[in-house]
Motif scaffolding. Sequence first.
Motif, PDB file in Angstrom:
ATOM      1  N   VAL A 167     -10.931  11.010  -2.844  1.00 41.57           N
ATOM      2  CA  VAL A 167     -11.797   9.922  -3.306  1.00 41.57           C
ATOM      3  C   VAL A 167     -12.492  10.312  -4.609  1.00 41.57           C
ATOM      4  CG1 VAL A 167     -13.899   8.639  -2.766  1.00 41.57           C
ATOM      5  CG2 VAL A 167     -12.118   8.911  -1.030  1.00 41.57           C
ATOM      6  N   ALA A 168     -12.981  11.554  -4.691  1.00 41.89           N
ATOM      7  CA  ALA A 168     -13.613  12.019  -5.925  1.00 41.89           C
ATOM      8  C   ALA A 168     -12.637  11.989  -7.090  1.00 41.89           C
ATOM      9  CB  ALA A 168     -14.154  13.433  -5.727  1.00 41.89           C
ATOM     10  N   LEU A 169     -11.380  12.328  -6.814  1.00 40.54           N
ATOM     11  CA  LEU A 169     -10.348  12.277  -7.853  1.00 40.54           C
ATOM     12  C   LEU A 169     -10.147  10.854  -8.354  1.00 40.54           C
ATOM     13  CD1 LEU A 169      -7.939  13.639  -9.378  1.00 40.54           C
ATOM     14  CD2 LEU A 169      -6.558  13.109  -7.358  1.00 40.54           C
ATOM     15  N   ALA A 170     -10.038   9.892  -7.427  1.00 38.38           N
ATOM     16  CA  ALA A 170      -9.833   8.498  -7.813  1.00 38.38           C
ATOM     17  C   ALA A 170     -11.021   7.962  -8.602  1.00 38.38           C
ATOM     18  CB  ALA A 170      -9.582   7.646  -6.572  1.00 38.38           C
ATOM     19  N   ARG A 171     -12.215   8.306  -8.195  1.00 38.95           N
ATOM     20  CA  ARG A 171     -13.405   7.842  -8.912  1.00 38.95           C
ATOM     21  C   ARG A 171     -13.494   8.445 -10.313  1.00 38.95           C
ATOM     22  NH1 ARG A 171     -17.430   8.317  -3.640  1.00 38.95           N
ATOM     23  NH2 ARG A 171     -17.124   6.162  -2.903  1.00 38.95           N
ATOM     24  N   ALA A 172     -13.152   9.720 -10.427  1.00 41.13           N
ATOM     25  CA  ALA A 172     -13.181  10.347 -11.743  1.00 41.13           C
ATOM     26  C   ALA A 172     -12.117   9.754 -12.665  1.00 41.13           C
ATOM     27  CB  ALA A 172     -12.983  11.863 -11.605  1.00 41.13           C
TER      28      ALA A 172
ATOM     29  N   ARG B 281     -16.127   2.059  -5.884  1.00 41.93           N
ATOM     30  CA  ARG B 281     -15.809   1.427  -4.602  1.00 41.93           C
ATOM     31  C   ARG B 281     -14.405   1.833  -4.137  1.00 41.93           C
ATOM     32  NH1 ARG B 281     -14.060  -4.026  -2.787  1.00 41.93           N
ATOM     33  NH2 ARG B 281     -13.512  -4.495  -4.960  1.00 41.93           N
ATOM     34  N   VAL B 282     -14.293   2.245  -2.875  1.00 43.05           N
ATOM     35  CA  VAL B 282     -13.009   2.609  -2.277  1.00 43.05           C
ATOM     36  C   VAL B 282     -12.777   1.716  -1.068  1.00 43.05           C
ATOM     37  CG1 VAL B 282     -11.699   4.415  -1.111  1.00 43.05           C
ATOM     38  CG2 VAL B 282     -13.122   4.984  -3.094  1.00 43.05           C
ATOM     39  N   VAL B 283     -11.612   1.113  -0.997  1.00 39.97           N
ATOM     40  CA  VAL B 283     -11.251   0.209   0.102  1.00 39.97           C
ATOM     41  C   VAL B 283     -10.330   0.943   1.067  1.00 39.97           C
ATOM     42  CG1 VAL B 283     -10.065  -1.928   0.724  1.00 39.97           C
ATOM     43  CG2 VAL B 283     -11.492  -1.843  -1.330  1.00 39.97           C
ATOM     44  N   THR B 284     -10.640   0.845   2.356  1.00 39.13           N
ATOM     45  CA  THR B 284      -9.825   1.460   3.401  1.00 39.13           C
ATOM     46  C   THR B 284      -9.071   0.372   4.157  1.00 39.13           C
ATOM     47  OG1 THR B 284     -11.407   3.262   3.643  1.00 39.13           O
ATOM     48  CG2 THR B 284      -9.852   2.909   5.452  1.00 39.13           C
ATOM     49  N   VAL B 285      -7.798   0.588   4.397  1.00 37.53           N
ATOM     50  CA  VAL B 285      -6.988  -0.389   5.124  1.00 37.53           C
ATOM     51  C   VAL B 285      -7.325  -0.318   6.600  1.00 37.53           C
ATOM     52  CG1 VAL B 285      -4.643  -1.086   5.739  1.00 37.53           C
ATOM     53  CG2 VAL B 285      -5.140  -0.258   3.435  1.00 37.53           C
ATOM     54  N   THR B 286      -7.770  -1.431   7.170  1.00 43.12           N
ATOM     55  CA  THR B 286      -8.105  -1.544   8.587  1.00 43.12           C
ATOM     56  C   THR B 286      -7.376  -2.738   9.160  1.00 43.12           C
ATOM     57  OG1 THR B 286     -10.017  -2.974   8.175  1.00 43.12           O
ATOM     58  CG2 THR B 286     -10.398  -0.596   8.123  1.00 43.12           C
ATOM     59  N   ASP B 287      -7.663  -3.070  10.411  1.00 41.35           N
ATOM     60  CA  ASP B 287      -7.045  -4.242  11.020  1.00 41.35           C
ATOM     61  C   ASP B 287      -7.428  -5.519  10.278  1.00 41.35           C
ATOM     62  OD1 ASP B 287      -5.808  -2.735  12.889  1.00 41.35           O
ATOM     63  OD2 ASP B 287      -7.287  -3.055  14.460  1.00 41.35           O
TER      64      ASP B 287
ATOM     65  N   LEU C  77      -7.352   3.362   0.129  1.00 38.81           N
ATOM     66  CA  LEU C  77      -7.066   4.449   1.068  1.00 38.81           C
ATOM     67  C   LEU C  77      -6.314   3.896   2.275  1.00 38.81           C
ATOM     68  CD1 LEU C  77      -7.429   7.407   1.965  1.00 38.81           C
ATOM     69  CD2 LEU C  77      -9.673   6.754   2.881  1.00 38.81           C
ATOM     70  N   LEU C  78      -5.142   4.446   2.534  1.00 42.47           N
ATOM     71  CA  LEU C  78      -4.278   3.937   3.591  1.00 42.47           C
ATOM     72  C   LEU C  78      -3.786   5.083   4.467  1.00 42.47           C
ATOM     73  CD1 LEU C  78      -1.489   1.294   3.216  1.00 42.47           C
ATOM     74  CD2 LEU C  78      -0.917   3.499   4.238  1.00 42.47           C
TER      75      LEU C  78
ATOM     76  N   ALA D  41      -4.131  -1.465 -11.425  1.00 40.28           N
ATOM     77  CA  ALA D  41      -4.470  -0.085 -11.801  1.00 40.28           C
ATOM     78  C   ALA D  41      -5.435   0.547 -10.799  1.00 40.28           C
ATOM     79  CB  ALA D  41      -5.060  -0.053 -13.214  1.00 40.28           C
ATOM     80  N   VAL D  42      -5.176   0.307  -9.522  1.00 40.90           N
ATOM     81  CA  VAL D  42      -5.959   0.917  -8.445  1.00 40.90           C
ATOM     82  C   VAL D  42      -5.104   2.004  -7.802  1.00 40.90           C
ATOM     83  CG1 VAL D  42      -7.083   0.544  -6.213  1.00 40.90           C
ATOM     84  CG2 VAL D  42      -7.260  -1.187  -8.010  1.00 40.90           C
ATOM     85  N   PRO D  43      -5.499   3.271  -7.852  1.00 38.82           N
ATOM     86  CA  PRO D  43      -4.693   4.336  -7.250  1.00 38.82           C
ATOM     87  C   PRO D  43      -4.536   4.143  -5.738  1.00 38.82           C
ATOM     88  CG  PRO D  43      -6.347   5.254  -8.736  1.00 38.82           C
ATOM     89  CD  PRO D  43      -6.682   3.797  -8.563  1.00 38.82           C
ATOM     90  N   LEU D  44      -3.317   4.321  -5.253  1.00 37.89           N
ATOM     91  CA  LEU D  44      -3.041   4.264  -3.826  1.00 37.89           C
ATOM     92  C   LEU D  44      -3.154   5.669  -3.248  1.00 37.89           C
ATOM     93  CD1 LEU D  44      -2.099   2.824  -1.244  1.00 37.89           C
ATOM     94  CD2 LEU D  44       0.271   3.260  -1.982  1.00 37.89           C
ATOM     95  N   ILE D  45      -4.098   5.855  -2.333  1.00 37.47           N
ATOM     96  CA  ILE D  45      -4.318   7.135  -1.662  1.00 37.47           C
ATOM     97  C   ILE D  45      -3.735   7.018  -0.252  1.00 37.47           C
ATOM     98  CG2 ILE D  45      -6.019   8.833  -0.912  1.00 37.47           C
ATOM     99  CD1 ILE D  45      -7.981   7.533  -2.922  1.00 37.47           C
ATOM    100  N   VAL D  46      -2.748   7.825   0.073  1.00 39.87           N
ATOM    101  CA  VAL D  46      -2.150   7.816   1.402  1.00 39.87           C
ATOM    102  C   VAL D  46      -2.596   9.070   2.146  1.00 39.87           C
ATOM    103  CG1 VAL D  46      -0.011   7.865   2.731  1.00 39.87           C
ATOM    104  CG2 VAL D  46      -0.174   6.443   0.681  1.00 39.87           C
ATOM    105  N   ASP D  47      -3.219   8.854   3.283  1.00 36.91           N
ATOM    106  CA  ASP D  47      -3.727   9.953   4.106  1.00 36.91           C
ATOM    107  C   ASP D  47      -2.687  10.300   5.165  1.00 36.91           C
ATOM    108  OD1 ASP D  47      -5.082  11.749   5.639  1.00 36.91           O
ATOM    109  OD2 ASP D  47      -6.748  10.418   6.174  1.00 36.91           O
TER     110      ASP D  47
END
Length: 526
Positions: A232-237, A243-249, A276-277, A305-311
């Motif tokens: 998350v810090a990487l994406a913000r920098a 703001r970070v959005v997390t995929v939920t139901d 964040l997914l 241009a929103v980075p996709l973060i896959v956990d």
Amino acid sequence: MPGAPGTSGRVRTAGGRRAVAGSPYGGCAGAGGNAGPVVASEPAAGASTRAHTARVGAGQGRGLHEGAGQGSGMAGSGSGTGPGTGTGTGPGTGTGPGTGTGPGTGPGAGGRRSAPRRQAAREPAARTYARALPVVPVRARGLTIEGADGRRYLDCVSGAGTLALGHNHPVVLDAIRAVLDSGAPLHVMDLTTPVEDAFVTELLRTLPPGLADRARVRFCGPAGTAPVDAAVALARAATGRTRVVTVTDAVTDADETFLDDDHGGGPGRERPAGLLLEPVRSEAGVRPVPDGLVRRLRARAADRAVPLIVDETGTGVGRTGAYWAFEHSGVTPDVLVLAKAIGGSLPLAVVVHREDLVEPDRTAGAFRGNQLALAAGAATLAHVREHRLAEHAATLGGRMLTGLRALAAEFTCVGDVRGRGLMAGVELVAPDTAPDVTAHGARPGTAVRPGTAAHLATAVRRECLRRGLIVDVTGPCANVVRLLPPLIVTEEQMSAVLDRLADAVRAVDRDRPGGSVPLRGKRGPR
């Protein structure tokens, strides 16, 4: 050979007598004392009783399974009652089915039966696994754990998915021993070492070319949320946004407008810094995110241009039937969060990201880059790749899900069955006559009483444990039984897992108040 019931089952060794591990008594101390280890060596003639006591320890408690058989009395006096008695200090012996008393000394004082009680008094209630699974493991290999009481269990928790190759896999042990024997430093932060270089090389080999060819690997502290925080810090920098959005139901059912600038906050609200997914939301009740949705989110995030973060903390290294779970959908993430299985059973966490993302100027924890974890992780990554264990997980996982869905067709207390590969969740529901209360995620028409579904899941876990199967309970309502067998599980072992789970569900369904209630598409009472 192990002794028959009622005998000591001991053999002679150069250092004295050694309790046979396969003994029906688990190699515990005899009348008058309980030993901590399952396999305990007795001192040879002339050996120091004091040193032996410090190593094994003895305490007040029952004798060897009610004193049956010949046993050794440890330091401290002990007495036995019953047919034949014996008293003595030091390494004396006594026989008889009675019990022995007498305080002992050493770190094993109190024996295996009181160890859980001591830990419960010493540690906080946050010890959720210890409270739910009263097992004292002393040795393990592959899918099997042996407890201090000599019982063996099939482990379908796998360290919450950490043990891709199961317990104490030879390739992992060999890699750890090689580092220990080499004299290499064990902790060097993230300084470059041959062990680290080998790990990064193997990690990049497992990634798809679209990411591996332009990737940077960042080591993080292995604790909990540290790798996600670093991502998350990487994406913000990189974006200058927060703001970070997390995929939920809720996102699953939405039209993905949450990535727009003005979503939910009126005109002028900034775009997210990242999306964040988690491909399979394990802690949410083992809920896979549909591949089609992942592809739509990937495309929409790229357009804005929103980075996709896959956990991939819990889904990576072959767990879902692909080496990385994002590969099922064919997308390539901008940032990849890795932990658990990549350490080969040891703590390790990594963030892999595109080289053009600006890295924040901050450290990522003092315990990043542990050399033993890097060696174990490289060995695990290579073994899974070379032996195509992801494909094996897809095959055995398909069989597991088929067997679990058969339970849903038979028992009214089993609702939805979800999962991917060797990652499955069985949702327990409590049928009732109230049509206005429905369990989250339950099948349409399955009414429940609030609070009882979690009790059913807990009961299934308890009945599984009685049958030698260790499973977990997860989900926001704590009503999902989760299975995470290691990738090396065999066909025979999978059959045993399914049989024991089915027997446990049958026992819970039979004993629950009201018995079986027929619902649509399900059988009536048996």
